[in-house]
Design a protein around this motif. Sequence first.
Motif, mmCIF file in Angstrom:
data_model
loop_
_atom_site.group_PDB
_atom_site.id
_atom_site.type_symbol
_atom_site.label_atom_id
_atom_site.label_comp_id
_atom_site.label_asym_id
_atom_site.label_seq_id
_atom_site.Cartn_x
_atom_site.Cartn_y
_atom_site.Cartn_z
ATOM 1 N N GLU A 124 0.809 -0.949 -0.007
ATOM 2 C CA GLU A 124 -0.181 -0.274 0.140
ATOM 3 C C GLU A 124 1.000 1.266 0.185
ATOM 4 O OE1 GLU A 124 -2.344 2.193 3.122
ATOM 5 O OE2 GLU A 124 -3.189 0.031 2.813
ATOM 6 N N ALA A 125 1.792 1.232 0.768
ATOM 7 C CA ALA A 125 2.885 2.548 0.394
ATOM 8 C C ALA A 125 3.664 2.741 -0.533
ATOM 9 C CB ALA A 125 3.927 1.993 1.724
ATOM 10 N N LYS A 126 4.432 1.518 -1.434
ATOM 11 C CA LYS A 126 4.460 1.484 -2.288
ATOM 12 C C LYS A 126 4.300 2.274 -3.180
ATOM 13 C CE LYS A 126 7.772 -2.081 -2.242
ATOM 14 N NZ LYS A 126 8.416 -3.847 -1.855
ATOM 15 N N VAL A 127 2.587 1.704 -3.194
ATOM 16 C CA VAL A 127 1.759 1.697 -4.433
ATOM 17 C C VAL A 127 1.494 3.475 -4.454
ATOM 18 C CG1 VAL A 127 -0.758 2.350 -5.322
ATOM 19 C CG2 VAL A 127 0.328 0.314 -5.238
ATOM 20 N N SER A 128 1.109 4.385 -2.774
ATOM 21 C CA SER A 128 0.767 5.190 -2.688
ATOM 22 C C SER A 128 2.287 6.195 -2.800
ATOM 23 C CB SER A 128 0.541 5.813 -1.422
ATOM 24 O OG SER A 128 1.716 5.277 -0.394
ATOM 25 N N ARG A 129 3.206 5.821 -2.972
ATOM 26 C CA ARG A 129 4.934 6.731 -3.209
ATOM 27 C C ARG A 129 4.995 6.237 -5.225
ATOM 28 N NH1 ARG A 129 6.862 3.426 0.763
ATOM 29 N NH2 ARG A 129 7.699 2.205 -0.635
#
Length: 114
Positions: A43-48
Motif C-alpha cells: 500500500e505504501a509503495k503504491v501511494s509513493r
Amino acid sequence: MGNFGIKIVFISLTCFFSCKSSSEDVIDKKTMAIVFAELKTAEAKVSRLNLTGVDSSRVAFKYLEKQIYKKYKVDSAQYLKSFDFYAKDKKQLLSIYIEAEKIIEKNKNKNTAY
C-alpha cells in the motif's frame, strides 16, 4: 491512513460483522502478521508512485496484493476469514498488529542499511 488502508479496514470490518468462520481455514498468526505487513508495505509503495488516477492505484495495489497472497498460498477470502477469526479476540489481533509492525520496521531498516 491511505485510501487503501481505509478500504482494507472497511472490508475487514464488513467481514467481521457478516462472516462466520471456523478455525479450519484460519491462517496461523505468524503468517497472518507477515501477510498484513506485506499488504501495508505494498500500500505504501503504491501511494509513493503518485499515480494520476485512483483506478491506476487500485490496479497496482490489486496486482501486488495478488502476488502477496500467491507467495503465502492464501487467497483474499481466507485472509478475511482469518482476520474475522482473530478479531473476535482483540488480544490476538493486537499481537498480530504488533508483530506486523515489527516486520515492517525490520524490513525498513534492512532496506536503508548499505
